[in-house]
Scaffold this motif. Structure first.
Motif, PDB file in Angstrom:
ATOM      1  N   ARG A   1      -9.241  -4.796   3.368  1.00 45.16           N
ATOM      2  CA  ARG A   1      -8.929  -5.212   4.744  1.00 45.16           C
ATOM      3  C   ARG A   1      -7.984  -4.228   5.431  1.00 45.16           C
ATOM      4  O   ARG A   1      -8.083  -4.014   6.644  1.00 45.16           O
ATOM      5  CB  ARG A   1      -8.272  -6.593   4.740  1.00 45.16           C
ATOM      6  CG  ARG A   1      -9.138  -7.695   4.162  1.00 45.16           C
ATOM      7  CD  ARG A   1      -8.496  -9.078   4.379  1.00 45.16           C
ATOM      8  NE  ARG A   1      -7.186  -9.181   3.732  1.00 45.16           N
ATOM      9  CZ  ARG A   1      -6.058  -9.441   4.385  1.00 45.16           C
ATOM     10  NH1 ARG A   1      -6.074  -9.604   5.699  1.00 45.16           N
ATOM     11  NH2 ARG A   1      -4.901  -9.540   3.721  1.00 45.16           N
ATOM     12  N   PHE A   2      -7.088  -3.643   4.687  1.00 45.02           N
ATOM     13  CA  PHE A   2      -6.116  -2.693   5.251  1.00 45.02           C
ATOM     14  C   PHE A   2      -6.483  -1.282   4.816  1.00 45.02           C
ATOM     15  O   PHE A   2      -7.006  -1.067   3.718  1.00 45.02           O
ATOM     16  CB  PHE A   2      -4.702  -3.009   4.762  1.00 45.02           C
ATOM     17  CG  PHE A   2      -4.105  -4.295   5.288  1.00 45.02           C
ATOM     18  CD1 PHE A   2      -4.851  -5.196   6.041  1.00 45.02           C
ATOM     19  CD2 PHE A   2      -2.788  -4.607   5.021  1.00 45.02           C
ATOM     20  CE1 PHE A   2      -4.298  -6.374   6.523  1.00 45.02           C
ATOM     21  CE2 PHE A   2      -2.213  -5.773   5.494  1.00 45.02           C
ATOM     22  CZ  PHE A   2      -2.975  -6.660   6.241  1.00 45.02           C
ATOM     23  N   THR A   3      -6.159  -0.319   5.685  1.00 50.84           N
ATOM     24  CA  THR A   3      -6.416   1.083   5.378  1.00 50.84           C
ATOM     25  C   THR A   3      -5.164   1.906   5.696  1.00 50.84           C
ATOM     26  O   THR A   3      -4.681   1.864   6.832  1.00 50.84           O
ATOM     27  CB  THR A   3      -7.597   1.622   6.198  1.00 50.84           C
ATOM     28  OG1 THR A   3      -8.758   0.829   5.944  1.00 50.84           O
ATOM     29  CG2 THR A   3      -7.894   3.068   5.818  1.00 50.84           C
ATOM     30  N   MET A  57      -4.801  -2.557   9.992  1.00 50.39           N
ATOM     31  CA  MET A  57      -4.919  -3.910   9.470  1.00 50.39           C
ATOM     32  C   MET A  57      -6.110  -4.586  10.131  1.00 50.39           C
ATOM     33  O   MET A  57      -6.103  -4.790  11.350  1.00 50.39           O
ATOM     34  CB  MET A  57      -3.639  -4.697   9.766  1.00 50.39           C
ATOM     35  CG  MET A  57      -2.385  -4.029   9.232  1.00 50.39           C
ATOM     36  SD  MET A  57      -0.854  -4.790   9.858  1.00 50.39           S
ATOM     37  CE  MET A  57      -1.028  -6.445   9.244  1.00 50.39           C
ATOM     38  N   ASP A  58      -7.141  -4.896   9.378  1.00 47.61           N
ATOM     39  CA  ASP A  58      -8.335  -5.570   9.886  1.00 47.61           C
ATOM     40  C   ASP A  58      -8.504  -6.921   9.206  1.00 47.61           C
ATOM     41  O   ASP A  58      -7.950  -7.160   8.134  1.00 47.61           O
ATOM     42  CB  ASP A  58      -9.573  -4.707   9.631  1.00 47.61           C
ATOM     43  CG  ASP A  58      -9.518  -3.378  10.364  1.00 47.61           C
ATOM     44  OD1 ASP A  58      -9.901  -2.348   9.759  1.00 47.61           O
ATOM     45  OD2 ASP A  58      -9.102  -3.370  11.539  1.00 47.61           O
ATOM     46  N   SER A  59      -9.264  -7.784   9.850  1.00 46.67           N
ATOM     47  CA  SER A  59      -9.525  -9.128   9.299  1.00 46.67           C
ATOM     48  C   SER A  59      -8.228  -9.797   8.864  1.00 46.67           C
ATOM     49  O   SER A  59      -8.130 -10.348   7.767  1.00 46.67           O
ATOM     50  CB  SER A  59     -10.484  -9.024   8.105  1.00 46.67           C
ATOM     51  OG  SER A  59     -11.699  -8.409   8.483  1.00 46.67           O
ATOM     52  N   SER A 102       0.842  -1.187   0.000  1.00 45.55           N
ATOM     53  CA  SER A 102       0.000   0.000   0.000  1.00 45.55           C
ATOM     54  C   SER A 102       0.878   1.238   0.000  1.00 45.55           C
ATOM     55  O   SER A 102       2.016   1.190   0.478  1.00 45.55           O
ATOM     56  CB  SER A 102      -0.915   0.014   1.220  1.00 45.55           C
ATOM     57  OG  SER A 102      -1.776   1.151   1.194  1.00 45.55           O
ATOM     58  N   CYS A 103       0.340   2.330  -0.543  1.00 44.40           N
ATOM     59  CA  CYS A 103       1.107   3.575  -0.528  1.00 44.40           C
ATOM     60  C   CYS A 103       0.175   4.775  -0.527  1.00 44.40           C
ATOM     61  O   CYS A 103      -1.006   4.665  -0.903  1.00 44.40           O
ATOM     62  CB  CYS A 103       2.072   3.656  -1.693  1.00 44.40           C
ATOM     63  SG  CYS A 103       1.349   3.484  -3.317  1.00 44.40           S
ATOM     64  N   ILE A 104       0.711   5.896  -0.083  1.00 48.67           N
ATOM     65  CA  ILE A 104      -0.066   7.129  -0.005  1.00 48.67           C
ATOM     66  C   ILE A 104       0.815   8.295  -0.428  1.00 48.67           C
ATOM     67  O   ILE A 104       2.000   8.337  -0.095  1.00 48.67           O
ATOM     68  CB  ILE A 104      -0.621   7.339   1.428  1.00 48.67           C
ATOM     69  CG1 ILE A 104      -1.533   8.559   1.498  1.00 48.67           C
ATOM     70  CG2 ILE A 104       0.511   7.448   2.448  1.00 48.67           C
ATOM     71  CD1 ILE A 104      -2.338   8.637   2.800  1.00 48.67           C
TER      72      ILE A 104
END
Length: 128
Positions: A67-69, A83-85, A49-51
Motif C-alpha cells: 500500500r505504501f511506496t 500512501m495509497d489505500s 519503511s526505510c530506504i
C-alpha cells in the motif's frame, strides 16, 4: 548532524492517497538509511519503511507493504512516502529519521533502532 523536514500530512478519506516528503540537509556521511516512522494515538512509535540512500534498497513492514511506496530523489535530497489505500489505522504522526553508515539489514535486525536524526513530524488523519 543531518536535518530533516517532513511535509505533506493532512486529512484523507479511507481508501485515498497521500504523499509525504522528507527533505534532508547537512550531510556529513556518504550514505544513510532514511526511515519513516509513525506514532498512532496512545501507541508507541513504530518504523514502517526505510530506504538506503546509497543503493536504493527498500524495506517495508507487513502492515504497509503493498500500500505504501518509499522512494528517493537524489537531486532534491528528498525521500517520499506514497500512501495509497489508506485505512483509519494509518492515522498518526509520521516522522522521517536518518541513521548513518548503516545498511537495511542493520535497521531490520535492530527493529528500526539507533536513528540519530529526526524530523518534527507531520500529522496524517484518515477519516470519513
Amino acid at each position: 548532524q543531518l536535518q530533516l523536514v517532513e511535509s505533506g500530512g493532512g486529512l484523507v478519506q479511507p481508501g485515498g492517497s497521500l504523499r509525504l516528503s522528507c527533505v534532508a540537509s547537512g550531510f556529513t556521511s556518504h550514505y544513510y538509511v532514511i526511515a519513516w516512522f509513525r506514532q498512532a494515538p496512545g501507541k508507541d512509535r513504530e518504523g514502517i519503511s526505510c530506504i538506503n540512500t546509497g543503493d536504493g534498497s527498500i524495506y517495508y513492514v507487513d502492515s504497509v507493504r503493498g500500500r505504501f511506496t518509499i522512494s528517493r530523489d537524489v537531486a532534491k535530497n528528498t525521500v517520499y512516502l506514497q500512501m495509497d489505500s489508506v485505512k483509519p489505522d494509518d492515522t498518526g504522526v509520521y516522522y522521517c529519521a536518518a541513521r548513518t553508515d548503516a545498511d537495511l539489514i542493520d535497521v531490520v535486525r535492530s527493529r528500526f533502532a539507533d536513528f540519530e536524526s529526526w524530523g518534527q513530524g507531520t500529522q496524517v488523519t484518515v477519516s470519513s
